[in-house]
Design an enzyme around this catalytic site. Structure first.
Site, PDB file in Angstrom:
ATOM      1  N   PRO A   1       6.596  40.564  27.548  1.00 14.16           N
ATOM      2  CA  PRO A   1       8.152  40.007  27.616  1.00 14.16           C
ATOM      3  C   PRO A   1       8.368  39.516  26.181  1.00 14.16           C
ATOM      4  O   PRO A   1       7.258  38.391  25.441  1.00 14.16           O
ATOM      5  CB  PRO A   1       8.631  38.934  28.653  1.00 14.16           C
ATOM      6  CG  PRO A   1       6.998  38.200  29.453  1.00 14.16           C
ATOM      7  CD  PRO A   1       6.633  39.677  29.059  1.00 14.16           C
TER       8      PRO A   1
ATOM      9  N   GLY B   1       8.926  37.929  23.056  1.00 10.66           N
ATOM     10  CA  GLY B   1       9.524  35.803  21.915  1.00 10.66           C
ATOM     11  C   GLY B   1       9.434  35.078  22.911  1.00 10.66           C
ATOM     12  O   GLY B   1      10.301  33.847  23.427  1.00 10.66           O
TER      13      GLY B   1
ATOM     14  N   GLY C   1       2.644  35.892  22.812  1.00 10.94           N
ATOM     15  CA  GLY C   1       1.689  36.573  22.290  1.00 10.94           C
ATOM     16  C   GLY C   1       2.044  37.204  21.671  1.00 10.94           C
ATOM     17  O   GLY C   1       1.717  38.634  21.476  1.00 10.94           O
TER      18      GLY C   1
ATOM     19  N   ASP D   1      -3.495  33.377  18.495  1.00 12.04           N
ATOM     20  CA  ASP D   1      -2.646  34.540  19.236  1.00 12.04           C
ATOM     21  C   ASP D   1      -3.201  35.819  18.479  1.00 12.04           C
ATOM     22  O   ASP D   1      -3.919  36.058  19.216  1.00 12.04           O
ATOM     23  CB  ASP D   1      -0.875  34.302  18.449  1.00 12.04           C
ATOM     24  CG  ASP D   1      -0.088  33.623  19.613  1.00 12.04           C
ATOM     25  OD1 ASP D   1      -0.840  32.316  19.464  1.00 12.04           O
ATOM     26  OD2 ASP D   1       0.707  33.403  19.640  1.00 12.04           O
TER      27      ASP D   1
END
Ligand code: MEV
Length: 297
Positions: A85, A87, A91, A136
């Site tokens: 998914p 935003g 990450g 991330d």
């Protein structure tokens, strides 16, 4: 033509605090972004089958700029598909940046190793977001679960990870700035909260090593409260968090920047947790930990 993929990530502890150098624990999650590159007569981006103007893709623009500083990359066609998914705090931008840099480096023979890919991807996030930690990009590059910024790998999780998506979106740069504003306005209060989040991550290490997921969950719940106090929570996020806890999750919290996006729960009852989250208009899924980071497909 080369395709590379890189995984999503979830935070068990420490988002936001890690931007200020505090410890965090993040785990790669088996949702992937796939990037295919090939030489072309002009540079184009197609994302999810939709032609996309390069000026609207800051992570891609920055990644091309950074890699071109060390190697001449010609015009290139970039095609993206993703299970992650966008935003949503799991990450997606790191996975896109890491997979793109790795695909470009293989396709055009750039002499860099994966740690340099992680570091370049971090520079990209820093340029786009204004502030970022290496978490991330490192986790998406390397896979597994690690204590950051030490890069100390931890044993793989042996319980289920459930991600709940509020279907709303917060922007990482906006949420990072929001925490910075709070820290400027009330430095002593905010610094104590940030330090406490770091202590939660440190305290979580032996619990994760001994697979004490009840203990880990308890600390995750505290971490959620501290993220709320930093101002990155939302009503829908907390609704999903409480739904997951009510369904018997070991613990549940925001994952990533907040302001919308996803929460994460650790549980041995994934079906119950999913059902409970979906009662609340959230979208939920079980994800496996990703042992592998960036890879050529
Ligand atoms: C975003 O996924 C996590 C933050 O801590 C920012 C970062 O570490 O770069 C909010």
């Amino acid at each position: 033509m080369i395709t590379c993929s890189a995984p999503a990530k979830i935070y068990l502890f420490g988002e936001h605090a890690v931007v200020y150098g505090e410890p965090a624990i993040a785990c790669a999650a088996e949702l992937r972004t796939y990037v295919t590159v090939e030489p072309a007569s002009s540079t184009t981006v197609v994302s999810g089958g939709v032609p996309t103007r390069i000026e609207t893709t800051p992570y891609i623009t920055e990644a091309l700029k950074k890699i071109r500083r060390i190697h001449p990359i010609p015009d290139v066609s970039i095609q993206i598909t993703s299970d992650i998914p966008t935003g949503a705090g799991v990450g997606s931008s790191a996975a896109l940046t890491v997979a793109l840099l790795q695909a470009l480096s293989i396709e055009f023979g750039v002499d860099i190793d994966v740690l340099q890919i992680a570091s370049m991807a971090y520079d990209v996030e820093l340029s786009v977001q204004g502030a970022a930690s290496q978490t991330d990009t490192f986790i998406s590059t390397m896979g597994g679960m690690a204590l950051m910024p030490d890069r100390m790998f931890l044993p793989h999780l042996e319980c289920s990870i459930v991600i709940g998506d509020t279907n709303m979106r917060g922007k990482t740069s906006t949420m990072v700035s929001k925490v910075a504003e709070l820290k400027n306005a009330y430095p002593e209060v905010a610094e104590h909260i940030i330090k406490s989040i770091g202590i939660l991550a440190q305290t979580g290490v032996p619990l994760l090593e001994s697979k004490d997921y009840l203990g880990v969950g308890r600390l995750m719940n505290i971490n959620h409260g501290l993220l709320e106090s930093l101002g990155v929570g939302t009503f829908p996020l907390s609704q999903l968090v409480y739904r997951a806890r009510d369904a018997g999750a070991f613990g549940a919290k925001i994952t990533g920047a907040g302001g919308g996006g996803c929460m994460v729960a650790l549980t041995d009852k994934p079906e119950d947790v999913i059902r409970s989250i979906e009662c609340c208009y959230g979208k939920a899924m079980v994800v496996k930990p990703a042992r592998e980071g960036v890879r050529e497909e």
